[in-house]
Design a protein around this motif. Structure first.
Motif, PDB file in Angstrom:
ATOM      1  N   SER A 111       0.869  -1.193  -0.019  1.00  0.00           N
ATOM      2  CA  SER A 111      -0.131  -0.007  -0.226  1.00  0.00           C
ATOM      3  C   SER A 111       1.060   1.300   0.100  1.00  0.00           C
ATOM      4  CB  SER A 111      -0.541   0.019   1.182  1.00  0.00           C
ATOM      5  OG  SER A 111      -1.726   1.169   1.538  1.00  0.00           O
ATOM      6  N   ASP A 112       0.569   2.116  -0.825  1.00  0.00           N
ATOM      7  CA  ASP A 112       1.330   3.328  -0.846  1.00  0.00           C
ATOM      8  C   ASP A 112       0.459   4.805  -0.356  1.00  0.00           C
ATOM      9  OD1 ASP A 112      -0.482   3.498  -3.014  1.00  0.00           O
ATOM     10  OD2 ASP A 112       1.051   3.861  -4.547  1.00  0.00           O
ATOM     11  N   SER A 113      -0.499   4.174   0.095  1.00  0.00           N
ATOM     12  CA  SER A 113      -1.553   5.228   0.890  1.00  0.00           C
ATOM     13  C   SER A 113      -0.801   5.669   2.082  1.00  0.00           C
ATOM     14  CB  SER A 113      -2.933   4.574   1.180  1.00  0.00           C
ATOM     15  OG  SER A 113      -3.501   5.423   2.048  1.00  0.00           O
ATOM     16  N   LEU A 114      -0.810   7.031   2.322  1.00  0.00           N
ATOM     17  CA  LEU A 114      -0.274   7.717   3.488  1.00  0.00           C
ATOM     18  C   LEU A 114      -1.266   7.641   4.605  1.00  0.00           C
ATOM     19  CD1 LEU A 114       1.308  11.061   2.239  1.00  0.00           C
ATOM     20  CD2 LEU A 114       2.453   9.127   2.971  1.00  0.00           C
ATOM     21  N   VAL A 154      -9.477  -0.524   7.108  1.00  0.00           N
ATOM     22  CA  VAL A 154      -8.259  -0.180   5.935  1.00  0.00           C
ATOM     23  C   VAL A 154      -7.123  -1.476   6.389  1.00  0.00           C
ATOM     24  CG1 VAL A 154      -6.361   1.186   5.062  1.00  0.00           C
ATOM     25  CG2 VAL A 154      -8.620   2.090   5.198  1.00  0.00           C
ATOM     26  N   LEU A 155      -6.532  -1.193   7.715  1.00  0.00           N
ATOM     27  CA  LEU A 155      -5.584  -2.138   8.337  1.00  0.00           C
ATOM     28  C   LEU A 155      -6.069  -3.151   8.117  1.00  0.00           C
ATOM     29  CD1 LEU A 155      -4.011   0.245  11.003  1.00  0.00           C
ATOM     30  CD2 LEU A 155      -3.369   0.038   8.611  1.00  0.00           C
ATOM     31  N   GLN A 156      -7.108  -3.771   8.492  1.00  0.00           N
ATOM     32  CA  GLN A 156      -7.564  -5.200   8.611  1.00  0.00           C
ATOM     33  C   GLN A 156      -7.361  -5.937   7.116  1.00  0.00           C
ATOM     34  OE1 GLN A 156     -10.539  -6.752   7.464  1.00  0.00           O
ATOM     35  NE2 GLN A 156      -9.938  -8.767   8.651  1.00  0.00           N
ATOM     36  N   ASN A 157      -7.817  -5.058   6.190  1.00  0.00           N
ATOM     37  CA  ASN A 157      -7.783  -5.450   4.685  1.00  0.00           C
ATOM     38  C   ASN A 157      -6.215  -5.713   4.325  1.00  0.00           C
ATOM     39  OD1 ASN A 157     -10.659  -5.396   4.209  1.00  0.00           O
ATOM     40  ND2 ASN A 157     -10.623  -3.412   3.679  1.00  0.00           N
TER      41      ASN A 157
END
Length: 271
Positions: A190-193, A215-218
């Protein structure tokens, strides 16, 4: 009247790179250096003390004894402090109005000069670049004693050391952040900040929102159950390790008076 530029050090190009690396000019760092100016004033009873760095065109005041002067002065032939950069030794002038060079300064000739006594010390970093000056000025003609010169030299060395430490810390922090972002993007895919922010939040022991949890669970970095609530999964722990976010266990030593100094040095090294 045409005004010429003050002479530049022979290593000016490399010196400028070193100055810019500090990130101090225009960084509002008066409070980090004002103590050196105040101590120098108390030690010498000179009227005014200033620590400056020099960029391509200007003498940039970082800290002064009046705490309000962050002005910039052109590095021209009449800028006395510019000449301090040309020597590793301090520039000591008892009376500017009687000095062969500075008696012709426009403000000296017109009677507008605020100061006559002058002492300028080059601020030289660990790579031997004169980044700036530590200058003392007095309204009346005045000289430093030998002991005062020694003490001000010591203060100037401490300024240079602080600049070196700040520069190293800034660059180390920037590199650490870069590595953290890179590792997170590679491992978590993931490159999502926002994902990185959420992960850092839970790593620091703080709560995250349901949206961040999803988000983190995914990404398989967190999970949740009735006993633990939200917790970091094994992949999340492994990512923590790669990002060097896990805390270190401090050594427990029995201290004696003889070993205290060594222990503190080791402890500070660990930190």
């Amino acid at each position: 009247m045409n005004t010429e530029l003050a002479p530049r050090p022979r290593n000016e190009d490399r010196r400028l790179v070193a100055v810019k690396r500090t990130g101090v000019i225009d960084g509002n760092q008066n409070s980090n250096f004002s103590v050196f100016c105040d101590i120098a004033k108390e030690l010498t009873d000179f009227d005014y003390v200033a620590f400056s760095l020099f960029d391509e065109n200007f003498q940039c005041k970082i800290s002064t004894t009046n705490n309000t002067d962050n002005s910039k002065s052109l590095r021209d032939e009449f800028n006395v402090c510019s000449y301090v950069l040309l020597s590793a030794e301090p520039t000591l002038i008892h009376d500017l109005s009687k000095h062969d060079r500075w008696m012709n300064h426009p403000k000296i000739k017109s009677g507008e000069a605020e100061y006559l006594g002058y002492a300028g010390f080059p601020v030289i970093n660990k790579d031997n670049y004169a980044l700036g000056s530590f200058c003392l000025l007095n309204a009346e003609a005045k000289s430093l004693t030998g002991r005062q010169i020694e003490l001000i030299n010591g203060l100037t060395d401490r300024i240079a050391h602080q600049l070196d430490i700040q520069t190293e810390q800034k660059e180390a922090t920037s590199e650490t952040c870069r590595q953290v972002v890179k590792i997170f993007a590679t491992v978590a895919k993931s490159d999502s900040l926002n994902s990185l922010r959420a992960f850092l939040t839970i790593c620091s022991g703080n709560n995250i929102s349901d949206k961040d949890y999803d988000v983190l669970q995914n990404l398989n970095l967190v999970s949740r159950d009735d006993k633990q609530g939200v917790y970091i999964t094994n992949p999340g722990i492994q990512l923590q390790q790669k990002m060097k976010l896990q805390t270190r266990v401090m050594k427990r030593n029995i201290l004696t008076s003889d070993s205290t100094s060594t222990f503190l040095d080791d402890l500070l090294g660990d930190l």
